[in-house]
Design a protein around this motif. Structure first.
Motif, PDB file in Angstrom:
ATOM      1  N   THR A   4       0.818  -1.208   0.000  1.00  0.00           N
ATOM      2  CA  THR A   4       0.000   0.000   0.000  1.00  0.00           C
ATOM      3  C   THR A   4       0.858   1.266   0.000  1.00  0.00           C
ATOM      4  OG1 THR A   4      -1.855  -1.133   1.037  1.00  0.00           O
ATOM      5  CG2 THR A   4      -1.776   1.267   1.279  1.00  0.00           C
ATOM      6  N   LYS A   8       0.647   4.093  -2.931  1.00  0.00           N
ATOM      7  CA  LYS A   8       0.364   5.501  -2.624  1.00  0.00           C
ATOM      8  C   LYS A   8       1.466   6.406  -3.157  1.00  0.00           C
ATOM      9  CE  LYS A   8      -2.748   5.138   1.290  1.00  0.00           C
ATOM     10  NZ  LYS A   8      -3.020   5.522   2.691  1.00  0.00           N
ATOM     11  N   HIS A  78      -4.269  13.843   0.689  1.00  0.00           N
ATOM     12  CA  HIS A  78      -4.662  12.566   1.283  1.00  0.00           C
ATOM     13  C   HIS A  78      -4.979  11.605   0.143  1.00  0.00           C
ATOM     14  CE1 HIS A  78      -6.407   9.615   3.960  1.00  0.00           C
ATOM     15  NE2 HIS A  78      -7.421   9.534   3.133  1.00  0.00           N
ATOM     16  N   SER A  80      -6.523   7.755  -0.809  1.00  0.00           N
ATOM     17  CA  SER A  80      -7.269   6.574  -0.389  1.00  0.00           C
ATOM     18  C   SER A  80      -7.258   5.590  -1.552  1.00  0.00           C
ATOM     19  CB  SER A  80      -8.706   6.964  -0.041  1.00  0.00           C
ATOM     20  OG  SER A  80      -9.491   5.811   0.206  1.00  0.00           O
ATOM     21  N   GLN A  82      -8.537   2.287  -3.468  1.00  0.00           N
ATOM     22  CA  GLN A  82      -9.755   1.486  -3.582  1.00  0.00           C
ATOM     23  C   GLN A  82      -9.574   0.508  -4.741  1.00  0.00           C
ATOM     24  OE1 GLN A  82     -12.268   2.034  -1.368  1.00  0.00           O
ATOM     25  NE2 GLN A  82     -11.116   3.716  -0.457  1.00  0.00           N
TER      26      GLN A  82
END
Length: 135
Positions: A4, A8, A78, A80, A82
């Motif tokens: 992850t 990112k 930020h 996120s 998915q």
């Protein structure tokens, strides 16, 4: 499987490249960061734009009227994840020129990136006015 934090980092890089192309008025690099089917919702326009080509047409019109981005700074980012989609939210401070007039905007933006198998491309952008908290 990619971690992850690593994913990112890739999304952050794609977002930074998009902001840098916008900030430097690099029209080709800016629009290459969007998928062809990308959609755009800007509070400054009366209706959503339903493709990259539609947005580019508006952009070219703005430029013909003397529009130019002079600077753009991203903050409070930020990300996120998915699945094959990433949601990137940030605040943007943008300085633009309209003809001979300079204007500063403080806005919030959500950019949805989709991984196309090779890279992260923007498939949706939503720009909102940032509330004035000075009142």
């Amino acid at each position: 499987m990619t971690s992850t934090p690593h994913l990112k980092e890739h999304v952050q890089h794609a977002a930074a490249a998009l902001v840098a192309a916008f900030a430097s008025n690099d029209t080709d690099a800016y629009f290459e960061a969007f998928s062809e089917d990308a959609t755009f919702f800007f509070y400054t326009l009366p209706a959503p734009l339903r493709s990259r080509a539609a947005y580019r047409e508006v952009w070219v019109g703005w430029q013909a009227d003397g529009f130019a981005v002079l600077d753009c700074q991203s903050s409070n980012a930020h990300i996120s994840l998915q699945g094959d989609v990433a949601i990137f939210m940030h605040d943007v401070a943008t300085r633009v020129r309209f003809g001979t007039e300079e204007t500063q905007f403080h806005e919030r933006e959500t950019i949805v990136f989709r991984h196309d198998g090779r890279r992260w491309l923007c498939c949706h952008e939503h720009l909102s006015a940032q509330p004035d908290h000075t009142a």
